[in-house]
Design a protein around this motif. Structure first.
Motif, PDB file in Angstrom:
ATOM      1  N   ASP A  46      -4.316  -8.346   4.313  1.00 39.88           N
ATOM      2  CA  ASP A  46      -3.628  -9.525   3.795  1.00 39.88           C
ATOM      3  C   ASP A  46      -4.377 -10.764   4.312  1.00 39.88           C
ATOM      4  OD1 ASP A  46      -1.891 -11.718   3.430  1.00 39.88           O
ATOM      5  OD2 ASP A  46      -0.108 -10.444   3.591  1.00 39.88           O
ATOM      6  N   LYS A 106      -4.612 -11.146  -1.538  1.00 45.13           N
ATOM      7  CA  LYS A 106      -3.742 -12.328  -1.490  1.00 45.13           C
ATOM      8  C   LYS A 106      -4.536 -13.601  -1.220  1.00 45.13           C
ATOM      9  CE  LYS A 106       0.298  -9.630  -0.283  1.00 45.13           C
ATOM     10  NZ  LYS A 106       1.607  -9.585   0.354  1.00 45.13           N
ATOM     11  N   SER A 113      -7.414 -11.136  -5.490  1.00 47.22           N
ATOM     12  CA  SER A 113      -5.983 -11.344  -5.669  1.00 47.22           C
ATOM     13  C   SER A 113      -5.493 -10.309  -6.666  1.00 47.22           C
ATOM     14  CB  SER A 113      -5.694 -12.756  -6.187  1.00 47.22           C
ATOM     15  OG  SER A 113      -4.360 -12.804  -6.672  1.00 47.22           O
TER      16      SER A 113
END
Lengths: 304, 426
Positions: B124, B154, B190
């Motif tokens: 992440d 992300k 992403s």
């Protein structure tokens, strides 16, 4: 003689080699296996794989079909013909016999017999003392199947416990079971519908005629084409149409729907399969539409 | 990327890979995105997840629902077991092993990793390298996965900031070097928006490396590029006894899969454990002859001499023999909820061979988070330990780092027939 020029296998060769390996593990580890053969396309591939695994010897297992009595004649005729050509023993056990024994009780006379195949299958397993049933189920068919092991353990009641499956590592398959228990083995777990059709084309496998485009009376219901047959006659108010269709999957008449198609050769079916927008079971299976979890429920109860 | 609108005219084989991460890392979303953008998701499946997303009050389609398999998991909203997914790009077929991320993680990840040749480790971008990142990387290296992709996901939540990506990369390299995985690649992405997975998107223009799919398409599909020794564990012996066909009277076919290396007609072979020597007279698939067989092919070998061979024996090239071991040093992962009982006899399966095994000693348990050694007397589920096993008969083995097929074994509890342990020979 054929020679290999590449160092890694093509995807079809790899899938074939894996399936042969699994079939031989079942034969090597289980004293009394059986191969389920319905005459459908996946089980037709299974027979070719068994030939590749065991010829020039005989198959180290008989073939068996659990017949609901509601199968297309083209398919059961094909089933008998194919078994005879191979010179292998075919056992047929019937859901109707289970109904006569009282072990299958339909809620209504027109209830689909499909899910009741589990009862007849378990009775046949007990009758012959089979400790492994080899089937042509694939993980891409349905969400609950995606987590099923290649060697899937069933308890004495034929139940599958999805939360308590044996870990399956490397190519080390554990097909051991105690008396009364059994293993369901799925050699083509890693195949998709497209792989199956590519294999049928490559191996030039013969199929029952209803896999190819033909004109058939149908009724449109809930987005599916319901075939009009003796078992599934049109009801008052139904609009019967003659439509050019083919079956993507064959099984019990009451729960298998054809799709509109003019594909009358394997090559055309391959092209359609590669470009379709609907999943195999979504387009064709009335029994999976009941709920998101209906396959999982049936599998826990011993369904294949 | 138009997935299957054209049928493949080239075939780059099949790649098995593994995704490591927890629900929070967006692992399910990443897999959903791969399936969606390669046009593997069909309309009815999409419709079903649209319905579920709406029912849960979400405004956009939750691609993670594609990989939620079983009823129990759907109820709990977590993935509890390894699930397998499939997609194809027209040139290559992929099998994704989707391993979940909570307490049963070690066992599930080892299981999923055992057949994978590439691992995607999700990080992440907001959290950077965590304990679980180290654990995933260690397990991937332990199980011998040759290619690692560290996917910094992300990126949309850190404004697609290149500095964040570079910092995570540096942090990872600081500890990752110790693991000895040669091929580690980093990619910013992403999953939610689909940037740098199949399509490049427009927000990561500072990154000039390949997309995730480009990596998957070009990485070698084979487990190793090195030449390996020929190993052929015998699965089944074919003796047709077909009286109608006198030619088959003396047919003895030894059936198995080439676990590594390759073999050609005429090659000198040794059969283990007997040590008998012969040469390959024919190589067949389904009764049809071919000149040679390569790694992963399932074939039938016929030998020039009549030798008694049965399941559990191994055929190798006479010049490349493995070790016969009655005592093995191994790294083992315990898989069962029932702890190991050090006094008991277990069944060990190595290739097609089964032997009785006892625990001789446990050197230490390894903390998969800190990599520290801890003394233990038994093993519980998810424990990884270095230990020594005593065997009733020898197995014919290579170190796992040299040969994944002859270096691996499973341990079976005969009372339940469950697979309770997975080991790698050192």
């Amino acid at each position: 003689m054929s020679t290999l020029t590449r160092q890694t296998l093509t995807h079809l060769d790899w899938l074939e080699a894996e399936a042969i390996h699994i079939l031989r593990e079942v034969a090597g580890q289980c004293s009394n296996p059986v191969l389920l053969f319905s005459g459908g396309k996946d089980s037709i591939c299974m027979l070719r794989l068994a030939e590749k695994a065991f010829r020039p010897g005989r198959f180290p297992f008989p073939l068996m079909h659990i017949d609901t009595g509601h199968n297309y004649k083209e398919v059961t005729d094909f089933r008998d013909k194919r078994a005879a050509e191979l010179g292998e023993r075919l056992i047929v056990r019937s859901v109707e016999d289970s109904m006569a024994r009282g072990t299958v009780v339909l809620k209504t006379p027109d209830e689909s017999r499909n899910k009741h195949q589990s009862v007849t299958l378990l009775e046949a397993i007990e009758e012959f003392g089979f400790n492994a049933c080899i089937g042509g189920a694939r993980r891409d068919e349905e969400k609950a199947r995606a987590k099923e092991r290649i060697m899937s353990f069933r308890d004495e009641f034929g139940q599958w416990d999805p939360k308590n499956q044996r870990p399956e590592l490397w190519n080390l398959f554990n097909a051991r079971s105690h008396k009364g228990e059994n293993i369901r083995a799925f050699p083509i777990s890693n195949w998709t519908e497209l792989d199956v059709w590519q294999y049928i084309e490559r191996e030039q496998l013969e199929l029952p005629s209803i896999y190819f485009a033909h004109v058939r009376p149908v009724v449109r219901k809930n987005g599916l084409l319901q075939p009009v047959t003796d078992v599934t006659p049109a009801k008052p108010g139904d609009v019967v149409e003659n439509v050019q269709v083919r079956f993507r999957t064959v099984g019990d008449i009451t729960c298998t729907a054809p799709v509109e198609s003019d594909a009358d050769t394997v090559a055309k079916i391959l092209l359609e399969t590669a470009t379709t927008t609907i999943t195999e079971r979504g387009a064709t299976r009335m029994d999976d539409q009941t709920s998101d979890a209906s396959m999982e429920q049936r599998k826990k109860e011993g369904y294949f | 990327m138009s997935a299957l609108e054209n049928l493949p005219d080239t075939d780059h084989g099949l790649l098995r890979f593994l995704t490591c991460g927890s629900v929070d890392d967006g692992k399910s979303t990443l897999i959903g995105r791969l399936l969606f953008d390669t046009k593997t998701i069909l309309a009815d499946t999409l419709h079903a997840i649209e319905k579920t997303s709406a029912k849960r009050g979400m405004t956009a389609v939750d691609l993670s629902l594609l990989t939620d398999g079983l009823q129990a998991e759907r109820e709990q909203g977590i993935t509890i077991d390894v699930a397998y997914r499939y997609f194809s790009t027209g040139t290559r077929k992929y099998i994704i092993a989707d391993a979940p991320g909570h307490e049963q993680y070690t066992r599930n990840m080892v299981t999923a990793a055992s057949t994978a040749n590439l691992a995607i480790i999700l990080v992440d971008a907001r959290k950077g390298v965590l304990t679980q990142t180290r654990r995933h990387s260690y397990l991937a290296s332990l199980v011998g996965i040759p290619h690692l992709v560290v996917a910094v996901n992300k990126m949309d939540l850190v404004d697609y900031d290149e500095a964040v990506f570079e910092r995570i990369k540096a942090d990872y390299l600081a500890f990752g070097a110790k693991l000895g995985i040669k091929d580690v690649r980093f990619i910013p992405l992403s999953a939610l928006n689909g940037d740098m997975i199949v399509d490049r998107g427009e927000r990561l223009s500072w990154y000039d490396g390949p997309t995730l799919l480009e990596i998957l398409e070009t990485v070698p599909a084979a487990h190793t590029e090195q030449a390996e020794n020929f190993r052929f564990p015998v699965q089944f012996v074919c003796r047709p006894h077909d009286s109608a066909n006198p030619e088959l009277h003396d047919y003895r076919g030894f059936m198995g899969r080439v676990e590594s290396g390759e073999i050609a007609i005429g090659d000198a072979v040794t059969v283990l454990p007997s040590g008998r020597i012969s040469s390959v007279r024919d190589i067949q698939i389904g009764g049809v002859s071919q000149l040679r067989a390569i790694h992963e092919q399932s074939v039938t070998l016929l030998l020039a001499d009549e030798i008694d061979i049965s399941r559990g024996d191994m055929i190798v090239k006479s010049a490349e023999q493995p070790q016969a071991l009655k005592e093995i040093d191994a790294t083992m992962c315990w898989l069962s909820e029932t702890p190991m009982s050090p006094a008991r006899t277990y069944l060990l399966r190595h290739t097609t061979r089964e032997v009785k095994a006892k625990i001789a000693k446990i050197d230490y348990r390894l903390d998969v988070n800190t990599l520290e050694h801890e003394p233990v007397t038994t093993l519980a589920m998810n424990d990884i330990a270095n230990l020594t096993l005593k065997l009733a008969q020898p197995v014919f083995a290579d170190p796992y780092t040299d040969n994944r097929a002859t270096g691996a074994f499973i341990v079976i509890d005969e009372s339940t027939n469950n697979t309770v342990g997975a080991g790698m020979i050192r």
